[in-house]
Structure formats: C-alpha cells, structure tokens
Scaffold this active site. Structure first.
Site, PDB file in Angstrom:
ATOM      1  N   ARG A  17       1.035  -0.997   0.117  1.00  0.00           N
ATOM      2  CA  ARG A  17      -0.287   0.118  -0.431  1.00  0.00           C
ATOM      3  C   ARG A  17       1.027   1.194  -0.061  1.00  0.00           C
ATOM      4  NH1 ARG A  17      -2.795  -3.757  -1.241  1.00  0.00           N
ATOM      5  NH2 ARG A  17      -5.083  -3.840  -0.097  1.00  0.00           N
TER       6      ARG A  17
ATOM      7  N   GLU B  44      -4.722   4.349   5.490  1.00  0.00           N
ATOM      8  CA  GLU B  44      -4.402   4.024   4.524  1.00  0.00           C
ATOM      9  C   GLU B  44      -4.725   4.823   3.252  1.00  0.00           C
ATOM     10  OE1 GLU B  44      -5.284   0.228   2.473  1.00  0.00           O
ATOM     11  OE2 GLU B  44      -6.696   1.114   1.102  1.00  0.00           O
TER      12      GLU B  44
ATOM     13  N   SER C 118     -10.445  -1.199   2.833  1.00  0.00           N
ATOM     14  CA  SER C 118      -9.662  -0.978   4.353  1.00  0.00           C
ATOM     15  C   SER C 118      -9.269   0.758   4.398  1.00  0.00           C
ATOM     16  CB  SER C 118      -8.720  -1.424   3.722  1.00  0.00           C
ATOM     17  OG  SER C 118      -8.752  -3.062   3.838  1.00  0.00           O
TER      18      SER C 118
HETATM   19  N1  EPU Z   1     -11.028 -10.043  10.444  1.00  0.00           N
HETATM   20  C1  EPU Z   1     -11.736 -10.025  11.341  1.00  0.00           C
HETATM   21  N2  EPU Z   1     -13.208  -8.849  11.483  1.00  0.00           N
HETATM   22  C2  EPU Z   1     -12.787  -8.214  11.130  1.00  0.00           C
HETATM   23  C3  EPU Z   1     -12.269  -8.037   9.175  1.00  0.00           C
HETATM   24  C4  EPU Z   1     -11.074  -9.127   9.663  1.00  0.00           C
HETATM   25  O1  EPU Z   1     -11.593 -11.614  11.964  1.00  0.00           O
HETATM   26  O2  EPU Z   1     -14.070  -7.487  11.426  1.00  0.00           O
HETATM   27  C5  EPU Z   1     -10.028 -11.547  10.189  1.00  0.00           C
HETATM   28  C6  EPU Z   1     -10.697 -12.188   9.032  1.00  0.00           C
HETATM   29  O3  EPU Z   1     -11.253 -12.731   9.338  1.00  0.00           O
HETATM   30  C7  EPU Z   1      -9.832 -12.541   8.151  1.00  0.00           C
HETATM   31  C8  EPU Z   1      -8.595 -11.649   8.138  1.00  0.00           C
HETATM   32  O4  EPU Z   1      -8.927 -10.631   9.284  1.00  0.00           O
HETATM   33  O5  EPU Z   1      -9.135 -14.255   8.952  1.00  0.00           O
HETATM   34  C9  EPU Z   1      -8.053 -10.668   7.056  1.00  0.00           C
HETATM   35  O6  EPU Z   1      -9.478 -10.732   6.908  1.00  0.00           O
HETATM   36  P1  EPU Z   1      -9.722 -10.349   4.877  1.00  0.00           P
HETATM   37  O7  EPU Z   1      -9.576 -11.277   4.317  1.00  0.00           O
HETATM   38  O8  EPU Z   1     -11.333  -9.440   5.226  1.00  0.00           O
HETATM   39  O9  EPU Z   1      -8.531  -9.143   4.118  1.00  0.00           O
HETATM   40  P2  EPU Z   1      -7.840  -7.779   5.129  1.00  0.00           P
HETATM   41  O10 EPU Z   1      -6.539  -8.212   5.699  1.00  0.00           O
HETATM   42  O11 EPU Z   1      -8.662  -6.943   6.090  1.00  0.00           O
HETATM   43  C10 EPU Z   1      -6.567  -6.989   2.950  1.00  0.00           C
HETATM   44  C11 EPU Z   1      -6.951  -6.395   2.656  1.00  0.00           C
HETATM   45  C12 EPU Z   1      -7.846  -6.082   1.586  1.00  0.00           C
HETATM   46  C13 EPU Z   1      -8.487  -6.611   0.293  1.00  0.00           C
HETATM   47  C14 EPU Z   1      -8.051  -7.888   1.166  1.00  0.00           C
HETATM   48  C15 EPU Z   1      -8.041  -8.955   0.502  1.00  0.00           C
HETATM   49  C16 EPU Z   1      -5.243  -4.347   3.707  1.00  0.00           C
HETATM   50  C17 EPU Z   1      -5.550  -2.999   4.404  1.00  0.00           C
HETATM   51  N3  EPU Z   1      -6.703  -4.302   3.188  1.00  0.00           N
HETATM   52  O12 EPU Z   1      -7.728  -6.642   3.667  1.00  0.00           O
HETATM   53  O13 EPU Z   1      -7.817  -4.712   0.832  1.00  0.00           O
HETATM   54  O14 EPU Z   1      -9.449  -6.476   0.085  1.00  0.00           O
HETATM   55  O15 EPU Z   1      -7.349  -7.971   1.921  1.00  0.00           O
HETATM   56  O16 EPU Z   1      -6.427  -9.807  -0.259  1.00  0.00           O
HETATM   57  O17 EPU Z   1      -4.456  -4.969   3.254  1.00  0.00           O
HETATM   58  C18 EPU Z   1      -8.459  -1.848   1.091  1.00  0.00           C
HETATM   59  O18 EPU Z   1      -7.094  -1.981   0.555  1.00  0.00           O
HETATM   60  O19 EPU Z   1      -9.182  -1.114   0.521  1.00  0.00           O
HETATM   61  C19 EPU Z   1      -9.148  -3.393   0.700  1.00  0.00           C
HETATM   62  C20 EPU Z   1      -9.954  -4.489   0.101  1.00  0.00           C
END
Ligand code: EPU
Length: 336
Positions: free
Chosen positions: A164, A332, A236
């Site tokens: 990012r 972000e 995010s």
């Molecule tokens: N989780 C929770 N509670 C929540 C949200 C997430 O426990 O409310 C846990 C989930 O269960 C999972 C982990 O956190 O085990 C990761 O969650 P998720 O797969 O939704 O991915 P993320 O790390 O929250 C990142 C990116 C997203 C991207 C997804 C998929 C960042 C800041 N965000 O989200 O990017 O779509 O991975 O690759 O790196 C964005 O940048 O705007 C964005 C949406």
C-alpha cells in the site's frame, strides 16, 4: 486557458460522499488539458490536488486548491515477447479495465476485480487484493513531472512499490501526475489462488479460468465490502500493521486466535480487521459515521457527516487497538 470551475462541489468525487468544495477545479481529459491547467495564471501559487475516482481520500473540509479531475481515456494492447502490454489512460475506471482485459483474453488482473477507483490511482497505493498487487503486473507509467516540467516514463524500480505504498505517497507526492499506466500480463497465465478465501471459493473448479477467478473475487468482495454507491467508504481504512516476529509471538501467546501472515523479510503482517473487531468496534454507529458491520477494517459514512468526525473515530479506534495490543495501526487513505 483551462476550463476552471470555482467553488466546485466534490461530493460526487469522493466515495465517502463528504461535502467539500474546491476553490478551483478542472476536468482533465488529455495531457494538453493537464499542462494548460498547471500553467494557468489563476492556479498560480495554489496547491494542486489530483483526484481520480476519489476512492482513497478523506476530505476533511473545503480545499483551497486547484483540483484536477483526472479523466484521461485510453486503452491499447501491444506485444512484448512472452507478455501483453496493456496501456490505460489514467482516467479509465479500474474495474472496467479488469473486465475488458479478461474479456479480451488477456488474463492477470482478475484478482484485482471490483477495486474502486481509476487506473491512474492504482500505482499510488499499489492496490492489492487476494494475493496479487499492482506491482506484480506493472510495466511502467507515464507522468507529468512538475519539477522538470516534462512528461516522463517511470518503470517498476522507479516507482518503489511497497505494501500500500509507492514513490507517489512519499518523495514523489507533489511531483508526479500520472497520465497513463502500462501493465504487463503474461501470455502464459496461471491463476493466483494462494489467498485461502479465494481458493475455498473456487475449490469445486479444477482449473479455473480468469473469468471464474474474477467472478469469485467479485462474490467475496460483494459479501464483505460495502458498495460505495450505497454506503460511503474508502475500502480498508487502515493498513495491516507489520511487526517483528518476537512481537507477533508474544501477541500470539496472549491471543491464540490472532490472525497473522509471515512476510518475506521474516516479519509478520497482522490482520488489522481482527484487532479492531476484538476491541468491539465492528458495526459501531457514531452518528453519521461508523464501522462496517461485516468488515471492521472499513469505516463508513451514512450521509450528513464530515471527514473530521470520521478521523476522530479513526483515532479513537487506533488508540484503543494500541492500548490493547501495543500496535499502532495507520490510515491507508490520503487525508486532504
Ligand atoms: N477479520 C476479522 N474481523 C473483521 C475483519 C477481518 O476477524 O472484522 C479477520 C478475517 O477473519 C481474516 C483476516 O482478518 O482472517 C483478514 O481479513 P480479510 O481477508 O477480509 O482481509 P484484510 O486483511 O482485512 C486485505 C486488504 C483488502 C483486500 C483483502 C483481500 C489491506 C489494508 N486490506 O484486507 O484491501 O481486499 O485483504 O486481499 O491490506 C483495501 O485496501 O481497500 C482493501 C479492501
């Protein structure tokens, strides 16, 4: 002379839907529009703010600035040995670009489907999702260098992409204005299915096509991320923090359910959504702003609120996470 608007309303130009006005604004539909806006005496001495889809910004008030609304079109495919080179104008909608390449049989961008915003904004935060980042598919970009007053081509190394992050969030922030992006898509394509949730979504398909991967990504995103056309948001709101392995081990000992991912450099990325969720913020309503009920990493604006109120909530969340886990989470989006 540029076609400037004065006190131009920006509500439709930021996906949070905050009301703010720009002292001056111009639609930029070509490189010559850009040069004429930048050299117009009415904008002399004013800060310049470049807006693509406005999907990664927080407008905290009116902008005493010259806002350039980037709408440069363009779509072109060339061949380079084993790869296709796809060039898109900075103003092209990113998701439409993904769909168009997949429909044209040029696979490689499907994991990045449904990300809001424009092609020209994609390199700024090195957009990434479901195991692919822009830098994995990036060849070069064309930008106007405001220091040298000329158009330049910047390659993969020059853009200094990180998680990012890129040159354009740091030293290059007020220097370069991206006008076109060239992506490198391998002719010998293989699906990228290392993200657990995506692999599970596709487990019944032996060798998924790019269109099937794209559809799976769309299905996952639609389930957990709000559509900005319906609820104001910028995806995010926080980056996933990266910590040393000793800190991650200590946290894991205390919180066995901690979600973390090993990084190539031996450190660990923590799921900020999980940290925020543990602090009880998921689904929180704080008047017109709040935390999305299906993904704690996403802050939302229901209308009638301000960017300042959203930032106040964001600080409260970051402070609470820090007090509980000893980790600072950073926003972000670009705060204007
Ligand atoms: N989780 C929770 N509670 C929540 C949200 C997430 O426990 O409310 C846990 C989930 O269960 C999972 C982990 O956190 O085990 C990761 O969650 P998720 O797969 O939704 O991915 P993320 O790390 O929250 C990142 C990116 C997203 C991207 C997804 C998929 C960042 C800041 N965000 O989200 O990017 O779509 O991975 O690759 O790196 C964005 O940048 O705007 C964005 C949406």
């Amino acid at each position: 002379m540029a076609d400037f608007y004065e006190f131009y309303p920006l509500r439709a130009h930021n996906t949070f839907g905050f009301d703010a006005r720009a002292r001056l604004a111009a639609h930029i539909r070509s490189e010559s529009d850009l040069v004429s806006a930048l050299s117009d005496p009415r904008a002399a001495g004013m800060p310049v703010v470049v807006l693509g889809g406005g999907s990664n910004v927080v407008l905290t008030g009116d902008l005493d600035a010259c806002v350039l609304l980037m709408e440069i079109p363009g779509y072109d495919i060339a061949e380079d040995g084993a790869d296709w080179l796809v060039t898109a104008g900075a103003g092209e909608n990113w998701h439409n670009l993904v769909s168009r390449t997949v429909a044209d049989g040029r696979a490689g961008l499907e994991n990045l489907a449904l990300i809001p915003g424009t092609a020209g904004a994609a390199p700024i935060q090195n957009i990434g999702a479901y195991g692919v980042e822009l830098r994995d598919r990036f060849a070069r970009l064309r930008a106007y260098d405001r220091q040298a007053r000329e158009f330049v081509t910047l390659d993969l190394d020059a853009c200094a992409f990180g998680y990012r992050d890129s040159l354009f969030k740091r030293e290059g922030r007020d220097r370069y204005i991206i006008t076109a992006v060239t992506l490198r898509l391998p002719k010998d394509w293989q699906p990228v299915l290392n993200y657990g949730e995506l692999a599970r979504e596709l487990q019944d398909i032996a060798s998924p096509s790019a269109a099937q991967v794209r559809d799976a990504v769309i299905a996952i995103r639609s389930r957990k991320l709000p559509d900005p056309a319906q609820i104001g948001n910028a995806g995010s709101f926080f980056k996933n923090p990266v910590v040393e392995s000793v800190q991650r081990d200590a946290l894991l000992a205390e919180h066995p359910a901690l979600v973390s991912y090993p990084q190539p450099d031996g450190r660990y990325k923590l799921a900020a959504g999980w940290l925020i969720d543990q602090c009880g913020f998921k689904g929180l309503d704080d008047g017109p702003v709040g935390v999305y009920g299906k993904q704690a990493l996403v802050l939302v604006h229901h209308g009638g609120g301000t960017g300042a109120a959203l930032l106040k909530l964001a600080n409260r969340i970051a402070d609470t996470v820090q007090a509980r886990f000893g980790v600072r989470i950073e926003p972000e989006p670009v705060i204007l």
